[in-house]
Motif scaffolding. Sequence first.
Motif, PDB file in Angstrom:
ATOM      1  N   MET A   1       0.829  -1.205   0.000  1.00 61.78           N
ATOM      2  CA  MET A   1       0.000   0.000   0.000  1.00 61.78           C
ATOM      3  C   MET A   1       0.869   1.264   0.000  1.00 61.78           C
ATOM      4  N   ALA A   2       2.014   1.199   0.653  1.00 65.63           N
ATOM      5  CA  ALA A   2       2.949   2.327   0.617  1.00 65.63           C
ATOM      6  C   ALA A   2       3.493   2.511  -0.801  1.00 65.63           C
TER       7      ALA A   2
ATOM      8  N   LEU B   1       9.318  -1.791   7.593  1.00 65.43           N
ATOM      9  CA  LEU B   1       9.119  -0.461   8.169  1.00 65.43           C
ATOM     10  C   LEU B   1      10.092   0.545   7.566  1.00 65.43           C
ATOM     11  N   VAL B   2      11.338   0.124   7.350  1.00 66.60           N
ATOM     12  CA  VAL B   2      12.341   1.002   6.739  1.00 66.60           C
ATOM     13  C   VAL B   2      11.950   1.342   5.300  1.00 66.60           C
ATOM     14  N   LEU B   3      11.515   0.326   4.543  1.00 70.04           N
ATOM     15  CA  LEU B   3      11.119   0.556   3.149  1.00 70.04           C
ATOM     16  C   LEU B   3       9.912   1.486   3.064  1.00 70.04           C
ATOM     17  N   VAL B   4       8.970   1.319   3.984  1.00 72.35           N
ATOM     18  CA  VAL B   4       7.815   2.213   4.022  1.00 72.35           C
ATOM     19  C   VAL B   4       8.266   3.645   4.315  1.00 72.35           C
ATOM     20  N   GLY B   5       9.210   3.788   5.255  1.00 74.18           N
ATOM     21  CA  GLY B   5       9.746   5.103   5.579  1.00 74.18           C
ATOM     22  C   GLY B   5      10.420   5.748   4.377  1.00 74.18           C
ATOM     23  N   ILE B   6      11.175   4.961   3.614  1.00 78.41           N
ATOM     24  CA  ILE B   6      11.832   5.485   2.411  1.00 78.41           C
ATOM     25  C   ILE B   6      10.793   5.945   1.382  1.00 78.41           C
TER      26      ILE B   6
ATOM     27  N   ALA C   1      -0.901   6.007   6.765  1.00 80.18           N
ATOM     28  CA  ALA C   1       0.035   6.322   7.846  1.00 80.18           C
ATOM     29  C   ALA C   1      -0.567   5.968   9.207  1.00 80.18           C
ATOM     30  N   ALA C   2      -1.858   6.233   9.388  1.00 72.90           N
ATOM     31  CA  ALA C   2      -2.527   5.898  10.650  1.00 72.90           C
ATOM     32  C   ALA C   2      -2.571   4.394  10.858  1.00 72.90           C
TER      33      ALA C   2
ATOM     34  N   ILE D   1     -12.267   1.326  10.325  1.00 72.38           N
ATOM     35  CA  ILE D   1     -12.775   2.614  10.793  1.00 72.38           C
ATOM     36  C   ILE D   1     -11.960   3.747  10.182  1.00 72.38           C
ATOM     37  N   ILE D   2     -10.631   3.584  10.199  1.00 69.63           N
ATOM     38  CA  ILE D   2      -9.747   4.621   9.647  1.00 69.63           C
ATOM     39  C   ILE D   2     -10.025   4.825   8.159  1.00 69.63           C
ATOM     40  N   TYR D   3     -10.100   3.721   7.408  1.00 69.28           N
ATOM     41  CA  TYR D   3     -10.331   3.855   5.966  1.00 69.28           C
ATOM     42  C   TYR D   3     -11.758   4.279   5.668  1.00 69.28           C
ATOM     43  N   GLY D   4     -12.712   3.845   6.501  1.00 65.28           N
ATOM     44  CA  GLY D   4     -14.094   4.234   6.281  1.00 65.28           C
ATOM     45  C   GLY D   4     -14.325   5.716   6.501  1.00 65.28           C
TER      46      GLY D   4
END
Length: 311
Positions: free
Chosen positions: A120-121, A212-217, A246-247, A291-294
Amino acid sequence: MTHQNTTMFHPPTFFLLGIPGLATAHAWISLPFCCIYFIALIGNVTILIVIWTERTLRDPMFFFLVILSAIDLALSTTSVPRMLGIFWFNAHEIGFGACVAQMFLIHTFTGMESAVLLAMAFDRYVAICVPLHYTTILTVRVLSGIGVGVVLSTVVLTLPMIYLIYRLPFCNAHIIAHTYCEHMGIAKLACASIQINAIYGLFVASFLVLVLVLVGISYGYVLCAVFRLKSQEARHKTLSTCTSHAAVMFVFYTPSLFSFLTHRFGRKISPYIHILVANIYVVLPPALNPIIYGVRTKQIRECVIRVFTGK
């Protein structure tokens, strides 16, 4: 020979203790977990129904969201019903094979969720950094390959854990101070060296850190692209498309990293804190993700209203 016969076997059952030190409060603790699990079921089933029935929701982002919701349903259902059985009915015993199967499923679904969040990132990176090539990069074939890769990579990574558990002798120890079966929780009961198990556990955990590192990049590139936009309105609109993801990342990785670090380095932290965080880790993200995506995704919010009101 007698010593070998008493050690080299697998116990027929394990005893899941629940939350150490809080046994008298199990009934009360079960209430919020039951409510959160119920919210996770309703939320993720709603997301699946809405995306399945609405033909307008066919972008790659919704493809990944379908996978995420299915994984959330599987992850919470693999762990929470057993937990509630312990809290409500004192169903502490679990067969050796069932325990290993639960361990495999929980670790597999956790790995899948992490891999989907990385995908998704990547989707957000392509949509914001190279928007003109979005449809040519994320084709049906590419999306199918990503979906297959998410499943196969995590299954292959988790399968060795089954062998690493089955090779161990367990003597007379069979009490697991947890509400569900996980790799190191089972391995620590063995009356043999579990160094290989510990090393492989760290090896698998390192992939979560790598994700997590790849998402950060990827988000570093996204932020650079956003701040190059001249219009403030365009910046705000573009950033708002990333806040949901991000949430979700924050909700998933905060308890998982805390659980991992305290499990290995937090010896001064009370055992019940470890177990509570581990339980939150498998039930809270599945409840909050829909909930976040909705709330944050306009298309889903409008489609949910349309599906359930008929307007």
